[in-house]
Motif scaffolding. Sequence first.
Motif, PDB file in Angstrom:
ATOM      1  N   ILE A 165     136.904  90.930  31.333  1.00 59.36           N
ATOM      2  CA  ILE A 165     137.983  90.054  30.893  1.00 59.36           C
ATOM      3  C   ILE A 165     138.429  89.205  32.076  1.00 59.36           C
ATOM      4  O   ILE A 165     138.962  89.729  33.064  1.00 59.36           O
ATOM      5  CB  ILE A 165     139.174  90.877  30.365  1.00 59.36           C
ATOM      6  CG1 ILE A 165     138.737  91.734  29.183  1.00 59.36           C
ATOM      7  CG2 ILE A 165     140.336  89.964  29.987  1.00 59.36           C
ATOM      8  CD1 ILE A 165     139.803  92.703  28.709  1.00 59.36           C
ATOM      9  N   GLY A 166     138.193  87.896  31.992  1.00 55.96           N
ATOM     10  CA  GLY A 166     138.567  86.995  33.077  1.00 55.96           C
ATOM     11  C   GLY A 166     137.930  87.411  34.386  1.00 55.96           C
ATOM     12  O   GLY A 166     136.731  87.696  34.465  1.00 55.96           O
ATOM     13  N   SER A 167     138.751  87.478  35.425  1.00 57.02           N
ATOM     14  CA  SER A 167     138.244  87.864  36.736  1.00 57.02           C
ATOM     15  C   SER A 167     138.419  89.359  37.002  1.00 57.02           C
ATOM     16  O   SER A 167     138.209  89.821  38.125  1.00 57.02           O
ATOM     17  CB  SER A 167     138.988  87.077  37.830  1.00 57.02           C
ATOM     18  OG  SER A 167     140.388  87.337  37.760  1.00 57.02           O
ATOM     19  N   THR A 168     138.796  90.115  35.958  1.00 59.45           N
ATOM     20  CA  THR A 168     138.994  91.555  36.124  1.00 59.45           C
ATOM     21  C   THR A 168     137.680  92.302  35.879  1.00 59.45           C
ATOM     22  O   THR A 168     136.656  91.699  35.558  1.00 59.45           O
ATOM     23  CB  THR A 168     140.052  92.077  35.127  1.00 59.45           C
ATOM     24  OG1 THR A 168     139.501  92.094  33.805  1.00 59.45           O
ATOM     25  CG2 THR A 168     141.292  91.191  35.149  1.00 59.45           C
ATOM     26  N   VAL A 169     137.741  93.627  36.013  1.00 57.63           N
ATOM     27  CA  VAL A 169     136.575  94.467  35.708  1.00 57.63           C
ATOM     28  C   VAL A 169     136.786  95.221  34.402  1.00 57.63           C
ATOM     29  O   VAL A 169     136.019  96.133  34.077  1.00 57.63           O
ATOM     30  CB  VAL A 169     136.314  95.474  36.859  1.00 57.63           C
ATOM     31  CG1 VAL A 169     135.899  94.752  38.111  1.00 57.63           C
ATOM     32  CG2 VAL A 169     137.540  96.348  37.112  1.00 57.63           C
ATOM     33  N   TYR A 170     137.819  94.834  33.634  1.00 56.89           N
ATOM     34  CA  TYR A 170     138.101  95.512  32.367  1.00 56.89           C
ATOM     35  C   TYR A 170     137.133  95.041  31.281  1.00 56.89           C
ATOM     36  O   TYR A 170     136.779  93.865  31.206  1.00 56.89           O
ATOM     37  CB  TYR A 170     139.542  95.258  31.934  1.00 56.89           C
ATOM     38  CG  TYR A 170     140.568  95.656  32.958  1.00 56.89           C
ATOM     39  CD1 TYR A 170     140.445  96.848  33.668  1.00 56.89           C
ATOM     40  CD2 TYR A 170     141.667  94.846  33.223  1.00 56.89           C
ATOM     41  CE1 TYR A 170     141.387  97.217  34.619  1.00 56.89           C
ATOM     42  CE2 TYR A 170     142.620  95.209  34.166  1.00 56.89           C
ATOM     43  CZ  TYR A 170     142.469  96.395  34.863  1.00 56.89           C
ATOM     44  OH  TYR A 170     143.402  96.767  35.799  1.00 56.89           O
ATOM     45  N   SER A 171     136.761  95.964  30.410  1.00 64.08           N
ATOM     46  CA  SER A 171     135.745  95.693  29.394  1.00 64.08           C
ATOM     47  C   SER A 171     136.327  95.095  28.116  1.00 64.08           C
ATOM     48  O   SER A 171     137.270  95.636  27.535  1.00 64.08           O
ATOM     49  CB  SER A 171     135.018  97.002  29.058  1.00 64.08           C
ATOM     50  OG  SER A 171     134.246  96.859  27.896  1.00 64.08           O
ATOM     51  N   LYS A 172     135.727  93.977  27.676  1.00 66.48           N
ATOM     52  CA  LYS A 172     136.138  93.369  26.403  1.00 66.48           C
ATOM     53  C   LYS A 172     135.803  94.280  25.232  1.00 66.48           C
ATOM     54  O   LYS A 172     136.625  94.465  24.321  1.00 66.48           O
ATOM     55  CB  LYS A 172     135.435  92.025  26.211  1.00 66.48           C
ATOM     56  CG  LYS A 172     135.803  90.939  27.203  1.00 66.48           C
ATOM     57  CD  LYS A 172     134.994  89.671  26.931  1.00 66.48           C
ATOM     58  CE  LYS A 172     135.295  88.572  27.942  1.00 66.48           C
ATOM     59  NZ  LYS A 172     134.458  87.365  27.694  1.00 66.48           N
ATOM     60  N   HIS A 173     134.588  94.844  25.246  1.00 73.85           N
ATOM     61  CA  HIS A 173     134.152  95.677  24.127  1.00 73.85           C
ATOM     62  C   HIS A 173     135.055  96.893  23.953  1.00 73.85           C
ATOM     63  O   HIS A 173     135.410  97.265  22.832  1.00 73.85           O
ATOM     64  CB  HIS A 173     132.701  96.131  24.339  1.00 73.85           C
ATOM     65  CG  HIS A 173     131.700  95.057  24.066  1.00 73.85           C
ATOM     66  ND1 HIS A 173     131.399  94.070  24.980  1.00 73.85           N
ATOM     67  CD2 HIS A 173     130.926  94.804  22.973  1.00 73.85           C
ATOM     68  CE1 HIS A 173     130.481  93.262  24.474  1.00 73.85           C
ATOM     69  NE2 HIS A 173     130.167  93.691  23.251  1.00 73.85           N
ATOM     70  N   TRP A 174     135.415  97.500  25.073  1.00 76.79           N
ATOM     71  CA  TRP A 174     136.286  98.674  24.977  1.00 76.79           C
ATOM     72  C   TRP A 174     137.647  98.280  24.399  1.00 76.79           C
ATOM     73  O   TRP A 174     138.199  98.984  23.539  1.00 76.79           O
ATOM     74  CB  TRP A 174     136.476  99.276  26.368  1.00 76.79           C
ATOM     75  CG  TRP A 174     137.400 100.453  26.362  1.00 76.79           C
ATOM     76  CD1 TRP A 174     137.087 101.759  26.116  1.00 76.79           C
ATOM     77  CD2 TRP A 174     138.820 100.424  26.585  1.00 76.79           C
ATOM     78  NE1 TRP A 174     138.208 102.547  26.169  1.00 76.79           N
ATOM     79  CE2 TRP A 174     139.285 101.750  26.457  1.00 76.79           C
ATOM     80  CE3 TRP A 174     139.723  99.409  26.886  1.00 76.79           C
ATOM     81  CZ2 TRP A 174     140.625 102.084  26.618  1.00 76.79           C
ATOM     82  CZ3 TRP A 174     141.055  99.740  27.046  1.00 76.79           C
ATOM     83  CH2 TRP A 174     141.506 101.057  26.913  1.00 76.79           C
ATOM     84  N   LEU A 175     138.182  97.129  24.832  1.00 78.81           N
ATOM     85  CA  LEU A 175     139.480  96.691  24.342  1.00 78.81           C
ATOM     86  C   LEU A 175     139.419  96.352  22.857  1.00 78.81           C
ATOM     87  O   LEU A 175     140.335  96.681  22.090  1.00 78.81           O
ATOM     88  CB  LEU A 175     139.961  95.468  25.145  1.00 78.81           C
ATOM     89  CG  LEU A 175     141.379  94.986  24.870  1.00 78.81           C
ATOM     90  CD1 LEU A 175     142.391  96.105  25.034  1.00 78.81           C
ATOM     91  CD2 LEU A 175     141.727  93.820  25.777  1.00 78.81           C
ATOM     92  N   PHE A 176     138.315  95.717  22.430  1.00 79.24           N
ATOM     93  CA  PHE A 176     138.124  95.454  21.000  1.00 79.24           C
ATOM     94  C   PHE A 176     138.184  96.753  20.209  1.00 79.24           C
ATOM     95  O   PHE A 176     138.788  96.826  19.132  1.00 79.24           O
ATOM     96  CB  PHE A 176     136.781  94.765  20.751  1.00 79.24           C
ATOM     97  CG  PHE A 176     136.778  93.299  21.070  1.00 79.24           C
ATOM     98  CD1 PHE A 176     137.860  92.494  20.750  1.00 79.24           C
ATOM     99  CD2 PHE A 176     135.678  92.721  21.694  1.00 79.24           C
ATOM    100  CE1 PHE A 176     137.841  91.144  21.045  1.00 79.24           C
ATOM    101  CE2 PHE A 176     135.660  91.371  21.988  1.00 79.24           C
ATOM    102  CZ  PHE A 176     136.749  90.576  21.674  1.00 79.24           C
ATOM    103  N   ARG A 178     146.154 102.961  28.410  1.00 81.20           N
ATOM    104  CA  ARG A 178     145.329 102.174  29.331  1.00 81.20           C
ATOM    105  C   ARG A 178     145.535 100.683  29.075  1.00 81.20           C
ATOM    106  O   ARG A 178     145.624  99.873  30.004  1.00 81.20           O
ATOM    107  CB  ARG A 178     143.858 102.546  29.165  1.00 81.20           C
ATOM    108  CG  ARG A 178     143.505 103.917  29.717  1.00 81.20           C
ATOM    109  CD  ARG A 178     142.105 104.327  29.315  1.00 81.20           C
ATOM    110  NE  ARG A 178     141.788 105.687  29.784  1.00 81.20           N
ATOM    111  CZ  ARG A 178     140.904 106.487  29.235  1.00 81.20           C
ATOM    112  NH1 ARG A 178     140.241 106.091  28.151  1.00 81.20           N
ATOM    113  NH2 ARG A 178     140.673 107.684  29.730  1.00 81.20           N
ATOM    114  N   VAL A 179     145.624 100.326  27.801  1.00 80.51           N
ATOM    115  CA  VAL A 179     145.882  98.923  27.460  1.00 80.51           C
ATOM    116  C   VAL A 179     147.256  98.511  28.002  1.00 80.51           C
ATOM    117  O   VAL A 179     147.426  97.397  28.497  1.00 80.51           O
ATOM    118  CB  VAL A 179     145.818  98.702  25.933  1.00 80.51           C
ATOM    119  CG1 VAL A 179     146.144  97.248  25.587  1.00 80.51           C
ATOM    120  CG2 VAL A 179     144.445  99.069  25.398  1.00 80.51           C
TER     121      VAL A 179
END
Length: 457
Positions: A25-36, A74-75
């Motif tokens: 997500i953006g410049s982070t290391v967080y996962s889009k798929h996990w957030l979805f 976590r979100v």
Amino acid sequence: MDRNPSPPLPSRDEEGEEGAGGDCIGSTVYSKHWLFGVLSGLIQMVSPENTKSSSDEDEQQMELDEEMENEICRVWDMSMDEDVALFLQEFNAPDIFMGVLAKSRCPRLREICVGILGNMACFQEICVSISSDKNLGQVLLHCLYDSDPPTLLETSRLLLTCLSQTEVASVWVERIREYPAIYDSICFIMSSSTNVDLLMKIGEVVDKLFDLDEKLMLEWIRNGAVQPLDQPQEDAEEQPVFKIVPCVLEAAKQVRSENPEGLDVYMHILQLLTTVDDGIQAIVQCPATGKDTWNLLFDLVCHEFCQSDDPPIILQEQKTVLASVYSVLSAIFASQAEQEYLKIEEDLPLIDSLIRVLQNMEHCQKKPENSVDSNTEETKKSDLTQDDFHLKILKDISCEFLSNIFQVLTKVGKKFFFFNFFFFSTFIHFWDRERQSMNGGGAEREGDTESETGSRL
């Protein structure tokens, strides 16, 4: 749980699937798929087929699955990052959270959802978007009726964030005005809660509302003044009529018992009330309320703030709360001088407190010896710092209060002759110093030296 779990990093499969950073997500290391996946789980939780339940399942709805709680927490942590907050906005997460708040009965889930929205609202673009959604605004204000303290705390934090944004503050003020029950809810919290964190945050909300809109403040002052004529007597006993001043005092007492440093906001609320005639009357019209207010503030300045064994520099830390306290005491003294609790014979420690504050102020305003030779224009301007501004307000309020007391003392008679002489000498000393400082500040405009007594800090 002692703390919210840390947000997840992208898995190796996800990294290989879209290349380095493709799932981030953006410049982070967080996962889009996990957030979805987490947001999809939330949608499923509030879907019609899952919200229909029998009475036997009601208790289960009040609990949150541990795995789901870990993921949504976590979100919550992730939402403090602007890239994540913007991504949540693009994914219409506020609508999902609105659905949860409207349908879920789980206090922990509701708290987390409001908390995430509160983090998102810290970013101006998202705050404007959230504030422009009327339905979401109604749902969030309805959270003030909640009985869960953590949810109330996060709701208050979100409201304060939005009220602090000039672009949307008026929107929230108008919404709050449209829901009179919010007044009762906030007064109930202030008068009955023992959660100091909640009391401090709800106090900040009230302080901000009163500072933003005097009309709303007047409405709240008058709300508890008269009982509705069409309300039966038996209903009046079941539904207490809240008055703003006793509720503020009760909250202040609770905050003082656990966190005296948090008193500043409630003292400022009382000061704002005294900027209008109705507010002063709300304090002094009922003898019990006036006495309760006087006794609390009198005890603060005589036994807690700026004591004789405190270093003079303590005044820098306490200048704003002292200005508020003295301003309210002065307003009460000027309007109800005949009340028993205002007898000057009983209030001599208050005069001692005022004089000590002025003496400490003189110490705080002394400049270092090595700065005497500096006489540039830039140095003169830099002297007018924010600290000096608040000290000047405190000085103006203290001198005016002392002046009012002196006028009463002159009527008492020879009994206090010696004290009158000492007081008068001290007062003239500080008044003369004030005139000298005003005459020496040629760069100031005439209006800049006027008294700020009763002004909103």
